[in-house]
Write an enzyme that holds these catalytic residues in place. Structure first.
Site, PDB file in Angstrom:
ATOM      1  N   ARG B  29       0.431  -1.320  -0.041  1.00 39.67           N
ATOM      2  CA  ARG B  29       0.072   0.375   0.416  1.00 39.67           C
ATOM      3  C   ARG B  29       1.042   1.226   0.119  1.00 39.67           C
ATOM      4  O   ARG B  29       0.862   2.326  -1.132  1.00 39.67           O
ATOM      5  CB  ARG B  29      -0.511   0.236   0.844  1.00 39.67           C
ATOM      6  CG  ARG B  29      -2.366   1.480   0.541  1.00 39.67           C
ATOM      7  CD  ARG B  29      -2.840   1.423   2.666  1.00 39.67           C
ATOM      8  NE  ARG B  29      -3.955   0.036   2.295  1.00 39.67           N
ATOM      9  CZ  ARG B  29      -4.697   0.226   3.580  1.00 39.67           C
ATOM     10  NH1 ARG B  29      -4.676   1.322   3.993  1.00 39.67           N
ATOM     11  NH2 ARG B  29      -5.954  -0.850   3.652  1.00 39.67           N
ATOM     12  N   HIS B  75      -8.179  -2.692  -7.833  1.00 34.71           N
ATOM     13  CA  HIS B  75      -8.255  -2.052  -6.472  1.00 34.71           C
ATOM     14  C   HIS B  75      -9.847  -1.915  -5.657  1.00 34.71           C
ATOM     15  O   HIS B  75     -10.345  -1.162  -5.806  1.00 34.71           O
ATOM     16  CB  HIS B  75      -7.491  -0.943  -7.024  1.00 34.71           C
ATOM     17  CG  HIS B  75      -6.113  -0.516  -5.434  1.00 34.71           C
ATOM     18  ND1 HIS B  75      -5.095  -0.616  -4.922  1.00 34.71           N
ATOM     19  CD2 HIS B  75      -6.789   0.717  -4.645  1.00 34.71           C
ATOM     20  CE1 HIS B  75      -5.232  -0.015  -4.294  1.00 34.71           C
ATOM     21  NE2 HIS B  75      -5.679   0.695  -4.183  1.00 34.71           N
ATOM     22  N   TYR B 120     -16.723  15.107 -13.462  1.00 33.86           N
ATOM     23  CA  TYR B 120     -16.815  16.380 -14.481  1.00 33.86           C
ATOM     24  C   TYR B 120     -14.949  15.923 -15.389  1.00 33.86           C
ATOM     25  O   TYR B 120     -14.976  16.179 -16.331  1.00 33.86           O
ATOM     26  CB  TYR B 120     -16.428  17.577 -12.939  1.00 33.86           C
ATOM     27  CG  TYR B 120     -17.608  17.749 -12.585  1.00 33.86           C
ATOM     28  CD1 TYR B 120     -18.991  18.227 -13.430  1.00 33.86           C
ATOM     29  CD2 TYR B 120     -17.729  17.852 -11.464  1.00 33.86           C
ATOM     30  CE1 TYR B 120     -19.997  17.831 -12.681  1.00 33.86           C
ATOM     31  CE2 TYR B 120     -19.047  18.140 -10.385  1.00 33.86           C
ATOM     32  CZ  TYR B 120     -20.015  17.994 -11.215  1.00 33.86           C
ATOM     33  OH  TYR B 120     -21.057  18.538 -10.742  1.00 33.86           O
TER      34      TYR B 120
END
Lengths: 63, 742
Positions: B29, B75, B120
């Site tokens: 990680r 993931h 967006y």
């Protein structure tokens, strides 16, 4: 005079075709009828990047 | 116990659970891999984008599609965290070489987290990201099943450049963290090439090429070179980056900020100092940043007499215009273990990774070439016997084994012949086949040669590094300039130095009157209160207050309330012990000397600076004997042969050389005037007043309504050694109230 394109057949499928393309009914090569398969193969072999085959008669003599 | 249950001591379970979690966070990680310099989430984002066809030349797609693919396929974590990781890779102020080319609002330096939501924004990969992906399909890396085993994903990306150093990384795992600063592509590539030639190269040799970190936001790196070398040696250290600025007319324009510093935050910090009146030399502050000048902060000095250099030094020392960076080159190495590595080892490991990748790529290509050569050989045979081949295919039910037997072809060759498209029959030309055969044979030879020679392989790697550096390299942005540590301007230096009179009332109220010609007795006091002590100094000095227990306290004179009002009780700002009252005030230069004394007759000389303290509870200075009181301190005259006068309430006066008193930082001091112990114990006699005077000064003795002025010649009668009893004053003047010097 008939002419027709060559679909994406492979050599393997050559064994499935009749010796003479039918006069009427289903032809594996759209537009080409009443033509011996040997003619077709000769044409294909002679023309680089051959995409279309044409012949001028239906009686057995070809140009 | 029911079947299928395991019984474990809590200690074992928690230990194991925590260890497993720690290992997971460290390896999977928070820390990047030395090979591609990516953490798993970054690698998965880049890979998922390449799978979506989002190359650097394609049309960008909504970020939400990428994130959906990343968390859905590879993931299984939070979408917000994943999108933030993606945004980070797209920010050109966060990444030296961004991996993602974003369209829309991807945040700004002022607030890097002000990016638009993923519905967006649109994104595609950058050309630089191509360096991580181009060799992916060439058998260069291991593949592993994804979390549910339905897909496979690359374990590492085959990076063509050491992305680990180029973009850097930072992350916090369990019990360890990483902080790798970004670097310049050309410099790092040059160092790699050097290391390739000379695998035992030292840090100093590599640093001929790598000047130091290169931050995306430019600015200056002011860390000394020796420290940078040390940091690369050990993999640990710290750096300091400083904003760049220039003068435009009379104004200061800040043109670049240190990495990860927000211009808005810097303005806030400067404005806060202006508000606190700590920057009197700054008149105005503006943010003129725009598209053309991403960083343009303008500071207007109050006048052209302001020392701009000094002002900037102060701002560097007190705001984020200069900030430190921790460096900890902790990465997961080729052995799969995390570790802090110096520069040579880090680059060495990357080169090892690169060499293995290139070797795998060449081996993969060699296999393909050999397969193709085999097929071409088959084609050639088929071409020579085309009529027979066609006849067999048309006549045999199972032509494959017949062809194999008749022409001695292999399985792969016959498959290729049978799969040959009819329209390509014309390609079965001998010349063409032979040309391709020749080309491939030459390639095979070259591949085998490269694979067989370490020097050839290194040469290929070097050429590829040079080509990539040529294509993707750019100029250094951060300049390296060794500069001395910035100094903040002393707060007291910013305060105007004006004469002040500090007044202490009997009840412990303090105030500061402007000027030295103030009569403290004429000020107004609250009822029942009155003047107790006063001292004349300057507004930029510290006023020291002495309490009845002998403790001292200091306050800035300019912070004392004005004498136009009654002042403020000192107990509001200081914490004297219970029952203590204030007994004196001292002010002056830190090196000024004062006499502290108790009415038991003990005293000593002290430097004013020894009485300074930031502690609200003060500090102990004068030890007060039992039953004694603190006397108002007096300043020491500048003359070497100054005198000290001490008088008791019973009229004994002793004039002694001041030099006889010791200079101490704290304590009881020595006996100035001798009083028989029994008489002092009974409070029959004690020191009523003392004064320090220059040899030419007159001493005035006040006793009730009477006073007597003693000329220097008169004082001789009272002269004596320190600790003597002193001589009696004339009758009528023995009840001494106070001593004054004229």
């Amino acid at each position: 005079m008939t002419n027709g394109g060559i679909p994406d057949f492979s050599m393997r499928e050559l064994g499935d075709f009749p010796d003479f393309l039918p006069k009427s009914g289903m032809s594996p090569f759209p537009g080409l009828r009443n033509v011996p398969i040997s003619y077709l193969l000769t044409e294909i072999r002679n023309v680089p990047f051959c995409q279309e085959v044409s012949c001028s008669t239906t009686s057995g003599s070809f140009t | 116990m029911a079947e299928g249950f395991e019984r474990l001591p809590l200690k074992t379970f928690t230990e194991r659970a925590y260890l497993e979690y720690s290992m997971y966070v460290i390896l999977d990680r928070a820390l990047p891999h030395v090979g591609d310099g990516l953490k798993p989430v970054q690698r998965r984002i880049v890979y998922a984008m390449s799978e979506l066809g989002l190359g650097s030349l394609s049309k960008p797609k909504k970020s939400a599609r990428t994130i959906g693919d990343v968390i859905g396929k590879f993931h299984p974590h939070g979408d917000v965290a994943c999108y933030e990781a993606m945004v980070h890779m797209a920010q050109d102020f966060a990444y030296r070489y961004p991996l993602i080319d974003g369209q829309g609002n991807w945040g700004s330096t002022d607030d890097p987290k002000s990016f638009a939501a993923m519905r967006y924004t649109e994104a595609r990969l950058t050309a630089y990201a191509g360096l991580l992906l181009t060799e992916l399909a060439h058998g260069t890396v291991e593949w592993a099943p994804n979390f549910d085993g339905t897909l496979s994903e690359p374990v590492l990306l085959p990076a063509r450049l050491p992305n680990i150093l180029l973009n850097g990384s930072s992350g916090i795992a369990v019990g360890m963290s990483t902080d790798i600063p970004p670097h310049n592509l050309r410099e790092v590539t040059a160092a790699c090439i050097h290391l390739l030639r000379k695998p035992r190269a030292t840090v100093a040799e590599l640093c001929v090429h790598i000047q130091g970190p290169d931050f995306p936001t430019g600015a200056e790196l002011v860390t000394p070179r020796a420290e940078i070398l040390q940091m690369y040696e050990t993999g640990n250290g710290s750096l300091r980056a400083r904003a760049t600025w220039e003068r435009e007319g009379g104004e200061i324009v800040i043109t670049a900020l240190p990495f990860q510093v927000s211009g808005g935050r810097v303005l806030e910090q400067i404005a806060a100092q202006m508000h606190a009146k700590k920057l009197p030399m700054v008149e105005d502050l503006r943010d003129e940043s725009d598209h053309e000048n991403p960083t343009r902060l303008v500071i207007t000095p109050r006048s052209n007499r302001v020392d701009v250099e000094r002002l900037m030094q102060h701002l560097f020392a007190t705001t984020d215009l200069e900030r430190p960076y921790r460096v900890n080159l902790n990465v997961i190495g080729l052995d799969g273990r995390p570790g802090v590595r110096g520069l040579p080892e880090l680059l060495g490991q990357w080169l090892e990774f690169r060499t293995a990748t290139v070797r795998r790529r060449l081996e993969h290509r060699l296999r393909k070439v050999e397969e193709r050569l085999q097929v071409l050989e088959g084609f050639l045979i088929a071409f020579l016997h085309l009529d027979a081949v066609i006849a067999i295919i048309r006549s045999e039910d199972r032509p494959k084994p017949v062809l194999m037997e008749r022409f001695g072809l292999t399985d792969i060759q016959v498959e290729a012949i049978l799969e040959l498209k009819l329209r390509h029959l014309a390609r079965l030309e001998e010349i063409k086949i032979r040309t391709e055969q020749d080309e491939l044979a030459a390639e095979r030879k070259s591949l085998a040669k490269t694979l067989g020679s370490k020097a050839q392989l290194n040469r290929l790697i070097r050429m590829e590094l040079l080509a990539d550096a040529e294509q993707h390299g750019d100029e250094r942005r951060t300049t390296l300039i060794e500069r001395e540590a910035a100094q903040a301007i002393d707060e007291t230096a910013l305060i105007a130095s004006e004469p002040v009179t500090v007044v202490l009332s009997k009840r412990g109220w303090a105030r500061a009157a402007k000027g030295h010609d103030v009569d403290p007795a004429s000020l107004t006091y609250r009822s029942g209160d009155g003047l107790y002590a006063m001292a004349r100094g300057r507004s930029n000095q510290l006023a020291v207050f002495l309490d009845s227990t002998g403790r001292t306290y200091s306050l800035s004179a300019h912070l004392l309330p004005s004498a136009r009002g009654p002042g403020e009780p000192l107990s509001g700002r200081l914490n004297p012990p219970d029952g203590a009252s204030f007994a004196g005030v001292l002010i002056g230069e830190p090196k000024d000397r004062w006499v502290l004394a108790t009415d038991a007759g003990y005293g000593f000389i002290v430097k004013l600076e020894d009485l300074y303290t930031r502690n609200r509870a003060g500090k102990s200075a004068l030890t007060v004997p039992k039953g004694a009181s603190v006397l108002t301190p007096v300043p020491v005259p500048s003359e070497d042969d100054a005198l000290l006068a001490a008088a008791t309430n019973r009229g004994r006066l002793l004039i002694m050389p001041l030099a006889g008193l010791p200079e101490l930082a704290r304590g009881k001091g020595l006996r100035m005037l001798g009083i028989p112990a029994a008489r002092f114990k009974a409070r029959e006699e004690f020191v009523a007043a003392f004064a320090a005077l220059s040899p030419q000064a007159r001493l005035v003795i006040y006793s009730g309504q009477r006073k007597m002025s003693l000329k220097p010649s008169d004082l001789k009668a009272y002269r004596g050694e320190r600790g003597r009893r002193g001589a009696l004053l004339p009758r009528g003047l023995r009840n001494v109230d106070r001593l004054a010097v004229e």
